[in-house]
Design an enzyme around this catalytic site. Structure first.
Site, PDB file in Angstrom:
ATOM      1  CG  HIS A 113      -2.094   0.904   1.068  1.00 14.29           C
ATOM      2  ND1 HIS A 113      -2.026   2.253   1.297  1.00 14.29           N
ATOM      3  CD2 HIS A 113      -3.350   0.646   0.657  1.00 14.29           C
ATOM      4  CE1 HIS A 113      -3.206   2.779   1.054  1.00 14.29           C
ATOM      5  NE2 HIS A 113      -4.032   1.843   0.658  1.00 14.29           N
TER       6      HIS A 113
ATOM      7  CG  ASP B 204      -8.479  -4.674  -2.721  1.00 14.29           C
ATOM      8  OD1 ASP B 204      -9.694  -4.554  -2.509  1.00 14.29           O
ATOM      9  OD2 ASP B 204      -7.766  -3.766  -3.170  1.00 14.29           O
TER      10      ASP B 204
HETATM   11  N1  ACO Z   1       4.175  -7.628  -4.708  1.00 15.05           N
HETATM   12  C1  ACO Z   1       5.527  -7.635  -4.910  1.00 15.05           C
HETATM   13  N2  ACO Z   1       6.285  -6.542  -4.833  1.00 15.05           N
HETATM   14  C2  ACO Z   1       5.695  -5.386  -4.519  1.00 15.05           C
HETATM   15  C3  ACO Z   1       4.307  -5.303  -4.284  1.00 15.05           C
HETATM   16  C4  ACO Z   1       3.546  -6.488  -4.378  1.00 15.05           C
HETATM   17  N3  ACO Z   1       2.230  -6.467  -4.181  1.00 15.05           N
HETATM   18  N4  ACO Z   1       3.979  -4.026  -4.009  1.00 15.05           N
HETATM   19  C5  ACO Z   1       5.129  -3.319  -4.058  1.00 15.05           C
HETATM   20  N5  ACO Z   1       6.166  -4.150  -4.378  1.00 15.05           N
HETATM   21  C6  ACO Z   1       7.576  -3.794  -4.470  1.00 15.05           C
HETATM   22  C7  ACO Z   1       7.891  -3.090  -5.788  1.00 15.05           C
HETATM   23  O1  ACO Z   1       8.236  -4.008  -6.796  1.00 15.05           O
HETATM   24  C8  ACO Z   1       9.034  -2.206  -5.363  1.00 15.05           C
HETATM   25  O2  ACO Z   1      10.165  -3.025  -5.257  1.00 15.05           O
HETATM   26  P1  ACO Z   1      11.634  -2.448  -5.632  1.00 15.05           P
HETATM   27  O3  ACO Z   1      11.956  -1.487  -4.523  1.00 15.05           O
HETATM   28  O4  ACO Z   1      12.515  -3.664  -5.663  1.00 15.05           O
HETATM   29  O5  ACO Z   1      11.515  -1.792  -6.968  1.00 15.05           O
HETATM   30  C9  ACO Z   1       8.659  -1.767  -3.944  1.00 15.05           C
HETATM   31  O6  ACO Z   1       7.834  -2.845  -3.441  1.00 15.05           O
HETATM   32  C10 ACO Z   1       7.867  -0.463  -3.871  1.00 15.05           C
HETATM   33  O7  ACO Z   1       6.738  -0.580  -4.727  1.00 15.05           O
HETATM   34  P2  ACO Z   1       6.020   0.626  -5.459  1.00 15.05           P
HETATM   35  O8  ACO Z   1       5.329   0.128  -6.684  1.00 15.05           O
HETATM   36  O9  ACO Z   1       6.979   1.767  -5.633  1.00 15.05           O
HETATM   37  O10 ACO Z   1       4.963   1.048  -4.357  1.00 15.05           O
HETATM   38  P3  ACO Z   1       3.734   2.004  -4.587  1.00 15.05           P
HETATM   39  O11 ACO Z   1       3.510   2.693  -3.305  1.00 15.05           O
HETATM   40  O12 ACO Z   1       3.924   2.848  -5.801  1.00 15.05           O
HETATM   41  O13 ACO Z   1       2.533   1.005  -4.908  1.00 15.05           O
HETATM   42  C11 ACO Z   1       0.718  -0.455  -4.672  1.00 15.05           C
HETATM   43  C12 ACO Z   1       1.545   0.674  -4.027  1.00 15.05           C
HETATM   44  C13 ACO Z   1       0.251  -0.015  -6.095  1.00 15.05           C
HETATM   45  C14 ACO Z   1      -0.510  -0.721  -3.841  1.00 15.05           C
HETATM   46  C15 ACO Z   1       1.611  -1.726  -4.790  1.00 15.05           C
HETATM   47  O14 ACO Z   1       1.994  -2.157  -3.486  1.00 15.05           O
HETATM   48  C16 ACO Z   1       0.930  -2.861  -5.541  1.00 15.05           C
HETATM   49  O15 ACO Z   1       1.015  -2.907  -6.769  1.00 15.05           O
HETATM   50  N6  ACO Z   1       0.228  -3.792  -4.822  1.00 15.05           N
HETATM   51  C17 ACO Z   1      -0.506  -4.848  -5.464  1.00 15.05           C
HETATM   52  C18 ACO Z   1      -1.819  -4.312  -5.993  1.00 15.05           C
HETATM   53  C19 ACO Z   1      -2.816  -4.062  -4.873  1.00 15.05           C
HETATM   54  O16 ACO Z   1      -3.026  -4.906  -4.008  1.00 15.05           O
HETATM   55  N7  ACO Z   1      -3.463  -2.903  -4.939  1.00 15.05           N
HETATM   56  C20 ACO Z   1      -4.497  -2.529  -3.960  1.00 15.05           C
HETATM   57  C21 ACO Z   1      -4.046  -1.382  -3.104  1.00 15.05           C
HETATM   58  S1  ACO Z   1      -5.248  -1.048  -1.879  1.00 15.05           S
HETATM   59  C22 ACO Z   1      -6.460  -0.277  -2.708  1.00 15.05           C
HETATM   60  O17 ACO Z   1      -6.290   0.427  -3.659  1.00 15.05           O
HETATM   61  C23 ACO Z   1      -7.780  -0.487  -2.231  1.00 15.05           C
END
Ligand code: ACO
Length: 428
Positions: free
Chosen positions: A305, A362
């Site tokens: 998140h 979720d």
């Molecule tokens: N699985 C694996 N790796 C992840 C995940 C995940 N779910 N989420 C983040 N990471 C990793 C990224 O690859 C990145 O790694 P790195 O540092 O090696 O490059 C690091 O964690 C940071 O990730 P970002 O994408 O920069 O984080 P951001 O804050 O932009 O994204 C998000 C947040 C979109 C929610 C992300 O965690 C994600 O894609 N999660 C899965 C989708 C999801 O469950 N979305 C629902 C969110 S809650 C809602 O909207 C109701």
């Protein structure tokens, strides 16, 4: 207390005002930055940018705190209902019994769609995603209410109630349409969530059984999704509202933003992921290795998140509810076992721990919805029903703010510099 901060810009002191919120978070007010320095800030994804001051929802992502209008989410989940919480979010205070009765009455009075809207449903192909139908139909509904200009007018409570009530009717109709089933009209005698289940699952002449534990579980899902401060869809609603577009148009844009798998679409993506893992006979271990290796750009959906760097408090409540509902319905779901295994591994794995990735709302909501009989492509639609009061509250906040300006970010241009037009014959 508001104050100032002194930064050094180009070797010289730069004093900017600070704004301090009621929970102590501090924002540096950069409204004069460009005038004073000629520079703008650059923050792709807005991770460090406060777009507004808001009195609706507070989140402390480090501590895993979520409060609607000062009330802790766990207390509301235990003691309140979705409709009461919707009132709280929009009008700022818990309703008195008279206010609640009036609000519920307005929801009932506005639950029917204009008959003309039924023709619009006919235009969608059977393959249409219900989120496409939902956003189109919410926007279409605005054309049936020509008086819908902005929230300042005294009819705002009617428009707000109409939208909360009708989003549920549109959602149920789109499900029935997609499955070739006759539309079921709402029943005035049923409360909000029971009425939705009735429109989803009854047949003409044969009402579905409304099990109280299912009604309560779904009501709780709506309540837990009701607001979440400046996320992607709410920011979209506020941005559209800032141009003084009407409430329905702003909410319809919110539905589009919610649809994506990185936002509300994650609940569908989680179930698709769990089904795929199950089909491959994996217990989750192989899948997690691929996620960590970043092969195929895979993510553990339902994890991570932007704001929570600790447990999402909604996920804790939903997980508990998930166990309860499955036990009450005597459902044993192998996907729940996979989800629990994934969570257990991820919570102890260096990749997820070091990035502070925890289950979000979720991760378990889809399993409950599946147990209730909601099809997967409706999961995000249910999220949108739940989020509607939050979008409306944010819309109202924009409209009520006398200092509100149209949202118009700037950019750092990185394209070609000025060049001369080349006639077609001279181009390579
Ligand atoms: N699985 C694996 N790796 C992840 C995940 C995940 N779910 N989420 C983040 N990471 C990793 C990224 O690859 C990145 O790694 P790195 O540092 O090696 O490059 C690091 O964690 C940071 O990730 P970002 O994408 O920069 O984080 P951001 O804050 O932009 O994204 C998000 C947040 C979109 C929610 C992300 O965690 C994600 O894609 N999660 C899965 C989708 C999801 O469950 N979305 C629902 C969110 S809650 C809602 O909207 C109701």
């Amino acid at each position: 207390m508001n104050g100032t901060v002194e930064l050094i810009f180009d070797g010289k002191p730069l004093v900017l005002p600070t704004v301090v919120g009621t929970e102590g978070e501090v924002g540096i007010d950069i409204a004069t930055l460009r005038a004073k320095t000629g520079c703008i800030t650059l923050d792709p994804g807005y991770g460090n940018t406060g777009a507004c001051e808001s009195a609706i929802t507070f989140i402390d992502g480090e501590k895993g705190i979520l409060q609607y209008r000062g009330y802790d989410i766990a207390e509301l989940a235990q003691k309140s209902t979705f409709v009461e919480t919707a009132y709280l979010l929009i009008y700022g205070e818990l309703p008195t019994s008279a206010q609640l009765a009036e609000f519920s009455g307005l929801l009932t009075d506005n639950e029917m769609l204009h008959e003309g809207m039924r023709h619009h449903f006919e235009g969608f192909p059977p393959t249409a995603h219900p989120m496409a139908i939902l956003s189109s139909m919410i926007n279409a509904a605005s054309s049936y209410h020509p008086g819908l200009i902005n929230a300042r007018e005294e009819r705002f409570p009617y428009h707000a109630a109409r939208l909360i009530s009708q989003v549920r009717t549109i959602a149920a109709f789109s499900y029935r349409k997609a499955h070739g089933l006759p539309s079921i009209y709402p029943k005035t005698t049923l409360k909000y969530t029971a009425n939705f289940l009735h429109m989803m699952f009854s047949y003409p002449g044969e009402d579905c059984e409304l099990k109280p534990e299912i009604v309560r579980a779904l009501d709780l899902i709506f309540l837990l999704h009701a607001d979440h401060e400046q996320n992607c869809s709410t920011s979209t609603v506020r941005m559209v509202a800032s141009s003084r577009a009407n409430l329905f148009a702003s909410a319809s844009a919110g539905v589009c933003a919610l649809w994506g798998p990185l936002h509300g679409g994650a609940n569908q993506a989680v179930l698709e992921m769990l089904e795929e893992i199950h089909k491959e006979g994996d217990d989750g271990t192989k899948f997690l290795t691929a996620v960590k290796d970043k092969t195929g750009n895979r993510r553990l959906m339902g994890f991570g998140h932007r704001v929570y760097k600790n447990f999402d408090p909604r996920a804790v409540i939903i997980k508990e509810q998930c166990d309860k509902v499955l036990a009450q319905l005597h459902v044993s779901d192998p996907l729940l076992d996979i989800a629990k295994k994934l969570e257990e591994i991820a919570l102890h794995d260096e990749y997820f721990v070091s990035r502070k990735l925890y289950p979000n709302v979720d991760f378990y909501s889809g399993i409950i919805m599946r147990a209730i009989g909601i099809p997967m492509d409706m999961f995000t639609v249910l999220f949108a029903i739940g989020r509607m009061p939050g979008w409306i509250a944010n819309f109202k906040e924009v409209m009520d703010d006398p200092d509100s300006r149209i949202s118009r970010p700037r950019q750092i241009y990185t394209g070609a510099t000025l060049r001369n037009y080349k006639p077609l014959a001279e181009r390579a």
